[in-house]
Design an enzyme around this catalytic site. Structure first.
Site, short mmCIF file in Angstrom:
data_model
loop_
_atom_site.label_atom_id
_atom_site.label_comp_id
_atom_site.label_asym_id
_atom_site.label_seq_id
_atom_site.Cartn_x
_atom_site.Cartn_y
_atom_site.Cartn_z
N SER A 125 71.84 33.95 85.20
CA SER A 125 72.25 33.76 86.79
C SER A 125 72.17 35.27 87.45
O SER A 125 71.10 35.71 87.13
CB SER A 125 73.45 33.01 87.09
OG SER A 125 73.83 32.80 88.44
N ASP A 179 69.58 21.99 87.74
CA ASP A 179 70.57 23.18 87.92
C ASP A 179 71.12 22.98 89.65
O ASP A 179 70.20 22.95 90.45
CB ASP A 179 69.74 24.52 87.93
CG ASP A 179 70.65 25.66 88.10
OD1 ASP A 179 71.62 25.63 88.83
OD2 ASP A 179 70.47 26.60 87.40
N HIS A 210 73.26 24.09 85.36
CA HIS A 210 73.48 25.51 85.37
C HIS A 210 74.18 26.13 84.12
O HIS A 210 75.42 26.42 84.10
CB HIS A 210 74.12 26.08 86.62
CG HIS A 210 74.15 27.62 86.91
ND1 HIS A 210 72.80 28.07 87.24
CD2 HIS A 210 75.03 28.63 86.99
CE1 HIS A 210 72.89 29.52 87.49
NE2 HIS A 210 74.11 29.70 87.36
#
Length: 228
Positions: A125, A179, A210
């Protein structure tokens, strides 16, 4: 050099005929995502099942705590502020501050005997965004960048700031098709922007949100074995 963040370290590889670790010959500096900490990916190391001959120091730094706009200004571990989901205005000052922290961690590994070309920058991320931001601009040849469920930050500045030493750097990109935090389209746009500048990212898509999945861990292991 800025004050370096606290880190967790895990070493792999064993001395021949011994259960003790061999001296690391390579390093992976792996940055966590928003609100997590260095422990987040610590358990992934044994799951990678790297060959015993590959002595690697995995370094998991803790991001500093700061107010995060999308979370109503609550303080949490973050590599930079995020103003809104889905892109838009970026926290350039915060991104560059964390770039300097990662450069400091690279420099520390160099003093510990690890050559730059044996260092992988990795992140999940916003941690992956810092890995891309730093690695593509770094003046020493690195081993590669692993960018998981992330995007290319400050994309408009890369062409002017990138360093020729890492113009053909191996890049592993992975993203979940479902995601909900960072859409797959954003990752694909990042890939196209990299390709437009001559990079050749190895892009993997997985049926997940995610997160990280077992298939991805297996692909990461194979990629690390190749670049290290």
């Amino acid at each position: 050099m800025p004050q370096l963040p606290d880190t967790i370290e895990v070493e792999t590889g064993a001395k021949p005929g011994s259960k003790s670790s061999a001296k690391p010959e390579a390093a992976v500096i792996w940055l966590h995502g928003l609100g997590a900490d260095g422990h987040d990916f610590e358990a992934v190391v044994p799951a990678l099942r790297l060959p015993a001959r590959l002595a690697v120091r995995f370094i998991f730094p803790h991001a500093p705590a700061r107010p995060v706009t999308i979370n109503m200004g609550m303080r949490m571990r973050a590599w930079y502020d995020i103003f809104q989901l889905g892109g838009g205005t970026e926290d350039e000052a915060g991104i560059r501050e964390s770039q300097a922290l990662l450069q400091g961690l690279i420099a520390r590994e160099r003093t510990r005997g690890i050559e730059a070309r044996r260092i992988v920058l990795a992140g999940f991320s916003q941690g992956g965004a810092i890995a891309l931001q730093t690695g593509l601009r770094h003046p020493e040849r690195l081993a590669g960048i692993m960018a998981l469920s992330t995007w290319l930050p400050l994309a408009s500045t890369l062409e002017a700031e990138r360093h020729a030493m890492n113009a053909d750097l191996p890049i592993f990109m992975a993203h979940g098709s479902m995601d909900e935090m960072i859409g797959l389209d954003r990752a694909e746009l990042s890939r196209r922007r990299l390709e437009a500048l001559g990079y050749a990212p190895e892009f993997h898509e997985y049926p997940m949100g995610h997160a990280v999945c077992p298939e991805e861990i297996a692909d990461i292991s194979a990629w690390l074995g190749k670049v290290l």
